[in-house]
Design a protein around this motif. Sequence first.
Motif, PDB file in Angstrom:
ATOM      1  N   ARG A  41      33.864  30.545  44.726  1.00 35.01           N
ATOM      2  CA  ARG A  41      35.170  31.077  45.108  1.00 35.01           C
ATOM      3  C   ARG A  41      36.225  30.542  44.141  1.00 35.01           C
ATOM      4  NH1 ARG A  41      35.522  35.568  48.020  1.00 35.01           N
ATOM      5  NH2 ARG A  41      34.445  35.468  50.031  1.00 35.01           N
ATOM      6  N   GLN A  43      39.633  31.872  44.252  1.00 29.64           N
ATOM      7  CA  GLN A  43      40.908  32.468  44.633  1.00 29.64           C
ATOM      8  C   GLN A  43      41.978  31.434  44.935  1.00 29.64           C
ATOM      9  OE1 GLN A  43      37.942  33.693  45.690  1.00 29.64           O
ATOM     10  NE2 GLN A  43      38.111  35.638  44.651  1.00 29.64           N
ATOM     11  N   ASN A  44      41.561  30.198  45.185  1.00 27.53           N
ATOM     12  CA  ASN A  44      42.523  29.187  45.597  1.00 27.53           C
ATOM     13  C   ASN A  44      43.415  28.779  44.438  1.00 27.53           C
ATOM     14  OD1 ASN A  44      43.614  26.486  46.477  1.00 27.53           O
ATOM     15  ND2 ASN A  44      42.336  26.965  48.234  1.00 27.53           N
ATOM     16  N   ASN A  45      44.697  28.583  44.738  1.00 28.59           N
ATOM     17  CA  ASN A  45      45.641  28.205  43.680  1.00 28.59           C
ATOM     18  C   ASN A  45      45.432  26.764  43.217  1.00 28.59           C
ATOM     19  OD1 ASN A  45      46.910  30.657  43.614  1.00 28.59           O
ATOM     20  ND2 ASN A  45      48.407  30.108  45.174  1.00 28.59           N
ATOM     21  N   ASN A  46      44.998  25.886  44.145  1.00 26.81           N
ATOM     22  CA  ASN A  46      44.958  24.463  43.823  1.00 26.81           C
ATOM     23  C   ASN A  46      43.660  24.028  43.154  1.00 26.81           C
ATOM     24  OD1 ASN A  46      47.470  24.147  45.067  1.00 26.81           O
ATOM     25  ND2 ASN A  46      46.503  23.924  47.071  1.00 26.81           N
ATOM     26  N   TYR A  47      42.604  24.794  43.356  1.00 24.78           N
ATOM     27  CA  TYR A  47      41.333  24.399  42.764  1.00 24.78           C
ATOM     28  C   TYR A  47      40.462  25.634  42.635  1.00 24.78           C
ATOM     29  CZ  TYR A  47      39.142  25.015  47.339  1.00 24.78           C
ATOM     30  OH  TYR A  47      38.683  25.560  48.516  1.00 24.78           O
ATOM     31  N   GLU A  48      39.355  25.489  41.962  1.00 17.33           N
ATOM     32  CA  GLU A  48      38.346  26.537  41.978  1.00 17.33           C
ATOM     33  C   GLU A  48      36.978  25.880  41.951  1.00 17.33           C
ATOM     34  OE1 GLU A  48      39.441  28.790  38.441  1.00 17.33           O
ATOM     35  OE2 GLU A  48      37.658  28.012  37.454  1.00 17.33           O
ATOM     36  N   ASP A 121      32.262  27.401  48.155  1.00 20.27           N
ATOM     37  CA  ASP A 121      33.684  27.058  48.095  1.00 20.27           C
ATOM     38  C   ASP A 121      33.826  25.565  48.323  1.00 20.27           C
ATOM     39  OD1 ASP A 121      36.702  28.198  49.868  1.00 20.27           O
ATOM     40  OD2 ASP A 121      36.397  27.122  48.006  1.00 20.27           O
TER      41      ASP A 121
END
Lengths: 219, 244
Positions: A41, A43-48, A121
């Motif tokens: 995943r 999509q997260n702004n803070n990490y991938e 994720d």
Amino acid sequence: MHRLLPVLCLLLTACTTTEIDEFRQATTSISDGESIVILGRRQNNNYETEGNFVECVANVVQGGKDGIRVVPEREFLDAMFPFFEPRTAPMRTSHLKQLMEIDQAKQRLAEYGIEYIVWLDGLTRRTESSGTMSCTIGPGGGGCFGFGTWTDDSNFEAEVWDLDTLESVGSISTDATGQSYMPAVVVPIPLIARVEANACSGLGNQLKQFIGGNPESGT
Amino acid sequence: MIRSVASTVVGFLGALRAVRTAAAAAAGVPVTWLKLRGRLPPLLPFLSLLMSSLLAGCAASTIVIDGDYPSPLVGKLPLTVGVYYSDELRNFSYTEINDNTGDDEYIVQGGASQLELFNTLLPALFDKVVELPSPEAADADVDAVFVPSIAEFQLGLPQKTKLKVYEIWMKYNMKLSNPDGEYIADWVMTAYGKAPQENLQTVDAGVQGAAVVAMRDLAASFTLGFKDVPEVNEWLKANNVALE
């Protein structure tokens, strides 16, 4: 022996504690000729989810005599472009149903023989660190003195989607924590807890049992 | 250039030696120059290496974006589209300035990669794509003229943002017109890409990773969103193009 005792104690304590939880919603099975794909995943702004971890889990799942064929993530993303990019990837199984209404996408998934999509994720983060170390070098030589310790926490979840029923069949979560040490007496002695490696191994093996329908996983 | 600089330095040192020898001779002082020929590595390559190291630390680093873009898995629209790539797009370059010194720190060159992206994307979306020397050069065989351009480019480096990611954000301006120049649609698209900072990774690799992700993001948005641009949608319907 008494002199080795502190070193042995340090070796024993530089290890990882791993917890794995499984939640099953439906039965699973996979045959020869069928395959799965494991995607991270992003999509997260803070990490991938790191590609290295996804690759590690894929290697564990397809290893061994009970290994399951895993389509490489990069190959799948290119083959299914543009449907699994960070902006366009299905976030829920309802989006997957919409995707399967597109003939080209459905046909490409069938060509690869993909039965399950696994979404990974999570991330590994350093939760604590302390200690100091200083290193010097001079004409007579050099060395380091000090002591450092840190704690790493790997927290990952794998959600499994069935492409036949277009539903989620369950999830597996893993939480691995480990404390590393670095004493330095002239030469630094790293005692590293392999937190992410243990998380990968635990999650991969549990995933293999889950998808294969192993009785131990409660199928 | 490095060899010429090194040669200049060697020449200067030789001249200096000649002056000192002449001065010593004039003063009646014997001068013995220790002959080290054959004991040390040749002077010129050593000075070349030294000068190149010093100069490399001063110059801005150039990063050329180079990526592979897969062909989108979509059906083609029954259209012949002429595409015009302006010189600004072909030679696109972004310069990151050092906040402390005001000097150029990184130069990101992405023109060739932009062309590669659109030359992969457009033939997958339309039956036929023709590259035009100018927007006015379209003939009657072309259904529409497409002109992409980059309106804005932003680069986020870990050493500046204090995040552990390289980030790129781009704003594109897309224009679609009839072959005779009549306006069809003019819309903005954004693209975002990030790449995690890894140990021992160079800035070049980090920026490359973020740029490729950003351009794939644009390709995905364009592929799936082209028909949904309101003016484009109306134009397609008016031209009896079936919309799935």
